[in-house]
Design a protein around this motif. Structure first.
Motif, PDB file in Angstrom:
ATOM      1  N   VAL A 197     -11.383 -60.316  29.921  1.00  0.00           N
ATOM      2  CA  VAL A 197     -12.843 -60.197  29.932  1.00  0.00           C
ATOM      3  C   VAL A 197     -13.265 -58.896  30.603  1.00  0.00           C
ATOM      4  N   TRP A 200     -12.827 -55.735  28.272  1.00  0.00           N
ATOM      5  CA  TRP A 200     -13.907 -55.612  27.285  1.00  0.00           C
ATOM      6  C   TRP A 200     -15.241 -55.338  27.961  1.00  0.00           C
ATOM      7  N   TRP A 201     -15.448 -55.891  29.160  1.00  0.00           N
ATOM      8  CA  TRP A 201     -16.672 -55.646  29.914  1.00  0.00           C
ATOM      9  C   TRP A 201     -16.802 -54.156  30.237  1.00  0.00           C
TER      10      TRP A 201
END
Length: 323
Positions: A197, A200-201
């Motif tokens: 996560v 991609w963040w």
């Protein structure tokens, strides 16, 4: 993790603990050849291995939070020329580390490598490297979490009117570091999820920031100014000194890519994927970080005014955290 030699006699090849039925058994066999017993669960993919190092480098929290340093020391030239220059040198180090990691994909990482590669006093070299690495991890974790505590307290003060004091900031720091400790006790699956996560963040965050800075400001600086403007507010007249201090922004950010080696024993196809994770995390950070810094620098409307606000923010944070 386990870095203890197996009990197999030195004149006989070590054997993996289980029969080769699963795809990652080749990884266990390689560890056994190194006299290293497979103990950790291999639940990370190549992307997850990359995501760990990429998240630790963290161009958002690294480059942006130390941007003020290069603003004073060198200015735009130190920011936008210094970033790729430092990145190339760091990439050379990453390539060398990846080469070693491909031969020794062990959870021990750097200290295991030192013990195997040292010509003499192998245990002593491994001991020193291991402890320096550990102390560095303790220091950087404390620094990042304390910075996070200052940021959260500033946000709580802004939104809810929470009173900020040295005691409340330190309590927030203890809560954050305790939460981070708990997250790491739940096994590789949670770490893998959070790292994925986070990767991609970072990509999405950079894309959003760059898009906003490209279209929202009324005007942008010229390319010549963005890449060649020199500023020196260090208090020392020597321009070389100023540039070198400004390069610390990039040097501070480009750290932690050895994490891919530390989680090698938890990565499938570690001899290939862990070295790729080391190198990929660096070159992706170079490109994404460079785009981000160029966008930020070109969008500055009043350089002196922004620099003054940076100084005020640092002084306010110092008073809040009693730094």
């Amino acid at each position: 993790m386990s870095a203890f030699p197996s009990t197999t006699p030195p004149d006989q090849p070590a054997q993996p603990d289980q029969a080769p039925e699963q795809p990652h058994d080749a990884d266990s066999a390689l560890l056994a050849e190194l006299g290293y017993r497979q103990e950790l669960h291999r639940g990370m993919s190549g992307f997850s291995n990359f995501a760990v190092s990429f998240s630790i480098i963290s161009i958002l929290s690294g480059a942006i939070t130390t941007y003020y340093l290069a603003m004073d020391a060198g200015g735009p030239i130190a920011i936008n020329i210094g970033w790729p220059v430092v990145g190339i040198f760091v990439l050379c180090v990453a390539l060398a580390m990846a080469e070693i990691c491909s031969s020794y994909p062990t959870a021990g990482g750097l200290y295991f490598w030192a013990g195997r590669l040292a010509g003499h006093h192998k245990r002593q070299w491994a001991w020193y490297v291991g402890w320096f690495n550990f102390l560095g991890e303790v220091a950087v974790t404390a620094a990042i979490d304390y910075g996070a505590a200052i940021t959260w307290m500033a946000l709580l003060n802004l939104v809810f009117g929470v009173t900020v004091s040295p005691v409340s900031t330190f309590v927030a720091f203890l809560v954050i570091i305790a939460l981070h400790g708990l997250l790491n006790t739940f096994g590789v699956n949670l770490v893998r999820l959070l790292s994925n996560v986070s990767a991609w963040w970072h990509v999405a965050g950079v894309a959003v920031i760059v898009a906003v800075l490209a279209f929202v400001p009324a005007h942008h600086q010229t390319l010549a100014w963005t890449f060649t403007e020199f500023r020196n507010e260090t208090g020392f007249s020597n321009p070389v000194y100023a540039i070198l201090i400004g390069l610390l922004m990039a040097q501070y950010t480009f750290t932690g890519y050895d994490a891919s080696a530390h989680v090698a024993e938890e990565t499938r196809g570690a001899a290939i994927e862990a070295p790729k994770g080391i190198v990929r995390s660096v070159w992706v950070s170079i490109i994404a970080g460079w785009v981000l810094l160029i966008a930020i620098t070109a969008a500055i409307q009043d350089y002196a005014g922004e620099r003054g606000r940076q100084v005020e923010d640092r002084e306010r944070a110092a008073r809040a955290g009693d730094l």
